[in-house]
Design a protein around this motif. Structure first.
Motif, PDB file in Angstrom:
ATOM      1  N   ARG A 186      -3.233  -0.911  -5.748  1.00 49.65           N
ATOM      2  CA  ARG A 186      -1.853  -1.316  -5.491  1.00 49.65           C
ATOM      3  C   ARG A 186      -0.938  -0.116  -5.249  1.00 49.65           C
ATOM      4  O   ARG A 186      -0.206  -0.070  -4.274  1.00 49.65           O
ATOM      5  CB  ARG A 186      -1.316  -2.139  -6.667  1.00 49.65           C
ATOM      6  CG  ARG A 186       0.040  -2.751  -6.431  1.00 49.65           C
ATOM      7  CD  ARG A 186       0.534  -3.418  -7.692  1.00 49.65           C
ATOM      8  NE  ARG A 186       0.529  -2.478  -8.813  1.00 49.65           N
ATOM      9  CZ  ARG A 186       1.523  -1.630  -9.070  1.00 49.65           C
ATOM     10  NH1 ARG A 186       2.589  -1.638  -8.335  1.00 49.65           N
ATOM     11  NH2 ARG A 186       1.441  -0.789 -10.076  1.00 49.65           N
ATOM     12  N   THR A 187      -1.016   0.893  -6.126  1.00 46.65           N
ATOM     13  CA  THR A 187      -0.094   2.022  -5.988  1.00 46.65           C
ATOM     14  C   THR A 187      -0.409   2.864  -4.758  1.00 46.65           C
ATOM     15  O   THR A 187       0.426   3.623  -4.307  1.00 46.65           O
ATOM     16  CB  THR A 187      -0.169   2.939  -7.222  1.00 46.65           C
ATOM     17  OG1 THR A 187      -1.530   3.344  -7.389  1.00 46.65           O
ATOM     18  CG2 THR A 187       0.298   2.227  -8.463  1.00 46.65           C
ATOM     19  N   ARG A 188      -1.621   2.732  -4.214  1.00 48.14           N
ATOM     20  CA  ARG A 188      -1.996   3.551  -3.064  1.00 48.14           C
ATOM     21  C   ARG A 188      -1.541   2.934  -1.750  1.00 48.14           C
ATOM     22  O   ARG A 188      -1.531   3.608  -0.721  1.00 48.14           O
ATOM     23  CB  ARG A 188      -3.523   3.748  -3.022  1.00 48.14           C
ATOM     24  CG  ARG A 188      -4.114   4.312  -4.279  1.00 48.14           C
ATOM     25  CD  ARG A 188      -3.527   5.636  -4.670  1.00 48.14           C
ATOM     26  NE  ARG A 188      -3.790   6.670  -3.667  1.00 48.14           N
ATOM     27  CZ  ARG A 188      -3.058   7.754  -3.518  1.00 48.14           C
ATOM     28  NH1 ARG A 188      -2.001   7.944  -4.273  1.00 48.14           N
ATOM     29  NH2 ARG A 188      -3.349   8.640  -2.608  1.00 48.14           N
ATOM     30  N   LEU A 189      -1.217   1.643  -1.788  1.00 47.08           N
ATOM     31  CA  LEU A 189      -0.933   0.947  -0.530  1.00 47.08           C
ATOM     32  C   LEU A 189       0.186   1.611   0.260  1.00 47.08           C
ATOM     33  O   LEU A 189       0.082   1.787   1.469  1.00 47.08           O
ATOM     34  CB  LEU A 189      -0.573  -0.521  -0.811  1.00 47.08           C
ATOM     35  CG  LEU A 189      -1.744  -1.399  -1.229  1.00 47.08           C
ATOM     36  CD1 LEU A 189      -1.254  -2.763  -1.674  1.00 47.08           C
ATOM     37  CD2 LEU A 189      -2.729  -1.551  -0.091  1.00 47.08           C
ATOM     38  N   ALA A 190       1.251   2.029  -0.430  1.00 48.58           N
ATOM     39  CA  ALA A 190       2.375   2.645   0.276  1.00 48.58           C
ATOM     40  C   ALA A 190       1.960   3.959   0.923  1.00 48.58           C
ATOM     41  O   ALA A 190       2.518   4.362   1.941  1.00 48.58           O
ATOM     42  CB  ALA A 190       3.534   2.875  -0.685  1.00 48.58           C
ATOM     43  N   TYR A 191       0.968   4.624   0.340  1.00 46.47           N
ATOM     44  CA  TYR A 191       0.507   5.894   0.910  1.00 46.47           C
ATOM     45  C   TYR A 191      -0.366   5.665   2.138  1.00 46.47           C
ATOM     46  O   TYR A 191      -0.457   6.503   3.013  1.00 46.47           O
ATOM     47  CB  TYR A 191      -0.327   6.674  -0.120  1.00 46.47           C
ATOM     48  CG  TYR A 191       0.453   7.228  -1.284  1.00 46.47           C
ATOM     49  CD1 TYR A 191       0.884   8.551  -1.280  1.00 46.47           C
ATOM     50  CD2 TYR A 191       0.739   6.443  -2.387  1.00 46.47           C
ATOM     51  CE1 TYR A 191       1.579   9.071  -2.355  1.00 46.47           C
ATOM     52  CE2 TYR A 191       1.438   6.960  -3.466  1.00 46.47           C
ATOM     53  CZ  TYR A 191       1.849   8.271  -3.441  1.00 46.47           C
ATOM     54  OH  TYR A 191       2.536   8.786  -4.500  1.00 46.47           O
ATOM     55  N   TRP A 192      -1.051   4.519   2.154  1.00 50.34           N
ATOM     56  CA  TRP A 192      -2.021   4.282   3.227  1.00 50.34           C
ATOM     57  C   TRP A 192      -1.380   3.770   4.500  1.00 50.34           C
ATOM     58  O   TRP A 192      -1.812   4.137   5.583  1.00 50.34           O
ATOM     59  CB  TRP A 192      -3.041   3.237   2.771  1.00 50.34           C
ATOM     60  CG  TRP A 192      -4.034   3.741   1.782  1.00 50.34           C
ATOM     61  CD1 TRP A 192      -4.327   5.055   1.518  1.00 50.34           C
ATOM     62  CD2 TRP A 192      -4.871   2.957   0.941  1.00 50.34           C
ATOM     63  NE1 TRP A 192      -5.289   5.124   0.564  1.00 50.34           N
ATOM     64  CE2 TRP A 192      -5.646   3.856   0.187  1.00 50.34           C
ATOM     65  CE3 TRP A 192      -5.055   1.584   0.758  1.00 50.34           C
ATOM     66  CZ2 TRP A 192      -6.583   3.420  -0.733  1.00 50.34           C
ATOM     67  CZ3 TRP A 192      -5.978   1.157  -0.155  1.00 50.34           C
ATOM     68  CH2 TRP A 192      -6.732   2.057  -0.903  1.00 50.34           C
ATOM     69  N   VAL A 193      -0.412   2.877   4.342  1.00 48.99           N
ATOM     70  CA  VAL A 193       0.079   2.180   5.537  1.00 48.99           C
ATOM     71  C   VAL A 193       0.930   3.101   6.411  1.00 48.99           C
ATOM     72  O   VAL A 193       1.409   4.109   5.964  1.00 48.99           O
ATOM     73  CB  VAL A 193       0.876   0.908   5.197  1.00 48.99           C
ATOM     74  CG1 VAL A 193      -0.033  -0.124   4.585  1.00 48.99           C
ATOM     75  CG2 VAL A 193       2.046   1.202   4.295  1.00 48.99           C
TER      76      VAL A 193
END
Lengths: 252, 313
Positions: free
Chosen positions: B306-313
């Motif tokens: 969940r916390t990584r999603l903002a970094y990936w998109v």
């Protein structure tokens, strides 16, 4: 009471550019060549860009913090971390109070929807009732002064109109902590004056402003404290005049 | 701090600008803005790296907050559909019309090819096809759940579940537009759903599965850009393996292997009760087991990433 407390914050981005992002590469995990500086590798051999490292500061009510620094100094990343968009990999971000964020030029607004529809969406996001949403709609309508454009898709707006709408929207929900990126200065002089009037209402009401900008004049005008960012670290932290003098003497 | 005082604090500042745009001039507006201001307790956002159970706790909280913003998810999903057809003459009813054309054409074609009675085959085919369309769109549009909402994700902090909800609702609304055609076909051929617990239970399980599929593929699609083509080709195979355009009673050899295809029980628990056909207990059991697996997988992946999603998109 609004406060911001940032302790030893570190943020790094995994670099999945182009084909490095694909399944094939993850499966093979073949990576060679030397990496240095702000590029590091984690234990799974992914390339990381260190965007922020060891950032600590705290803000009390009434403070207006400016972030200054060259391109890629980590200003926008820090703003996003404060807005809770990037969760920290190390350290801690503690923000008390309703956050209003003006980060992206798109502001999370949908280009194909009209200004009015975007206002409604923002109201729903804040879990407001029908009456409150209509009130916000009216407030933003008066402030942004878009006339008939309010019912047209946002993609037809000029950048100035877009900024007026975004600014009106972000301030209409009465944030206690307002986080702004430098682009919002795109408005003309009369807009800046009106924006300032509206801002004063929020900031003098014992709330917090964090703004990033390249322009020293804006910093002087808006901020009580400056944070000079360099290579993802805090280079200097202090009253506007002191930091600005040091910054300009290095840059100039 | 008593926040009811805030409008008074703001008021003297804002009226100094005598431009017509100065807000809060009108007393009624001020009272309302005060109401907005005191809406809920002062939020506290405490973010630090997640350790141990915090992953799951935060994921549950995200889901809960997302469902509290159900109206937002609903509006976003509905606006997506409206925008897709904005300016077209029929609007969203194009979905209804294109389903009608497809069902009509394929119904007659396959009934002739397979030599099956149209009265039996057409209702089955039409309902199966739109159910499959729904499942297929949950997978394919699921892949772009987060990548398609980059603007929103990078602009404000909001529960990631809202994006999942948006895509799930978009799928549901698309399905309902096509379902009108099926309803008409059912009326023409006199098919009534079975009135017991099975239909609502099947539909609920199906909806929960659609949410989980969107979530699972959303996270995978955000990380791996290969997900859309990979999943599309897998779904293509599953389309022919699963009894969608052919009835399961057409084959006799290998019927026992049908339950190995997770799509079959999931489709069957909705299709069977609504078409008044008996659903064997083994199919229910398989559907519940596959759903459980799906939920666990989706939730585990979401909690972890969940916390990584903002970094990936």
């Amino acid at each position: 009471m609004a406060t911001i407390e940032v302790t030893d914050l570190a943020i790094s981005f995994p670099l999945y550019h182009g084909d490095a992002r694909s399944l094939k590469k993850t499966v093979r995990r073949s990576l060679d060549g030397k990496l240095s500086g702000r590029f590091t590798q984690d234990r799974r051999e992914r390339v990381l860009v260190q965007a922020l490292k060891g950032v600590s500061f705290s803000l009390q009510r009434g403070e207006r913090l400016g972030l200054i620094g060259g391109n890629g100094a980590g200003k926008t990343t820090l703003l996003r971390a404060l807005a809770g968009i990037y969760e920290p990999l190390e350290g801690q971000v503690l923000v008390q109070g309703r956050i209003g964020a003006l980060l992206d030029t798109s502001l999370g607004m949908n280009d194909d929807m009209s200004g009015r529809e975007n206002i409604r969406l923002r109201g729903l996001f804040h879990a407001l009732g029908e009456v409150a949403i209509q009130e916000i709609e009216r407030d933003v309508e008066t402030f942004a002064d878009l006339g008939p454009f309010l019912d047209l898709p946002i993609k037809t707006y000029s950048s100035g109109m877009r900024v007026r709408l975004a600014f009106g929207l972000a301030t209409a929900i009465m944030p206690q902590v307002l986080i702004m990126d430098e682009w919002f200065m795109a408005g003309d002089a009369s807009f800046r004056e009106r924006a300032k009037q509206r801002m004063i209402g929020l900031v003098e009401g014992a709330e917090i402003l964090v703004v990033s900008s390249h322009q020293p004049e804006i910093m002087q005008e808006w901020c009580t404290r400056l944070l000079w960012m360099d290579q993802g670290r805090v280079r200097m932290d202090g009253p506007t005049e002191d930091v600005l003098d040091a910054y300009l003497s290095t840059a100039g | 701090m008593n926040r009811i005082e805030r409008p008074e604090q703001i008021h003297p500042e804002t009226v100094t600008g005598d431009s017509p745009a100065a807000p809060l001039q009108d007393a009624g507006a001020r009272a309302l803005r005060a109401e907005i201001g005191v809406n809920g307790p002062e939020p506290v956002m405490d973010l630090r790296p997640e350790r141990g159970l915090a992953h799951s706790v935060h994921a549950i909280k995200d889901t809960r907050d997302g469902f509290r913003l159900f109206r937002l998810g609903w509006t976003l999903g509905w606006l997506d559909i409206k925008l897709r057809y904005r300016g077209s003459m029929l609007g969203p009813f194009w979905m209804t019309l294109s389903t009608a054309i497809m069902v009509g054409a394929m119904g007659f074609l396959y009934a002739a090819l397979f030599n099956i009675n149209l009265r039996v085959y057409l209702p089955f085919l039409s309902f199966s096809l739109i159910l499959w369309g729904y499942l297929n769109s949950a997978v394919s549009e699921g892949c772009s759940t987060f990548t398609g909402s980059v603007g929103l994700i990078h602009a404000l902090r909001m529960p990631f579940s809202v994006h999942v909800l948006r895509v799930t609702i978009r799928g549901l609304l698309t399905f309902l537009h096509s379902a009108a055609v099926v309803a008409i076909v059912f009326v023409i051929f006199g098919i009534a759903p079975r009135l017991n617990w099975e239909a609502p239970a099947g539909v609920l399980l199906w909806l929960a599965d659609m949410y989980a599929i969107t979530l699972l593929f959303g996270v995978l699609g955000a990380r791996f850009r290969d997900m859309p083509p990979v999943s599309a080709s897998v779904m293509q195979i599953l389309f022919f393996v699963t009894p969608i355009i052919w009835k399961p009673d057409l084959i006799f050899i290998g019927r026992q292997y049908l339950l190995l295809d997770p799509c079959y029980p999931l489709v069957e628990i909705v299709r069977g009760p609504l078409m008044n056909q008996e659903v064997r207990p083994s199919i229910w059991l398989a559907a519940v087991a596959y759903s459980g697996l799906l939920w666990v997988a989706a939730f585990a992946l979401f909690s972890r990433m969940r916390t990584r999603l903002a970094y990936w998109v």
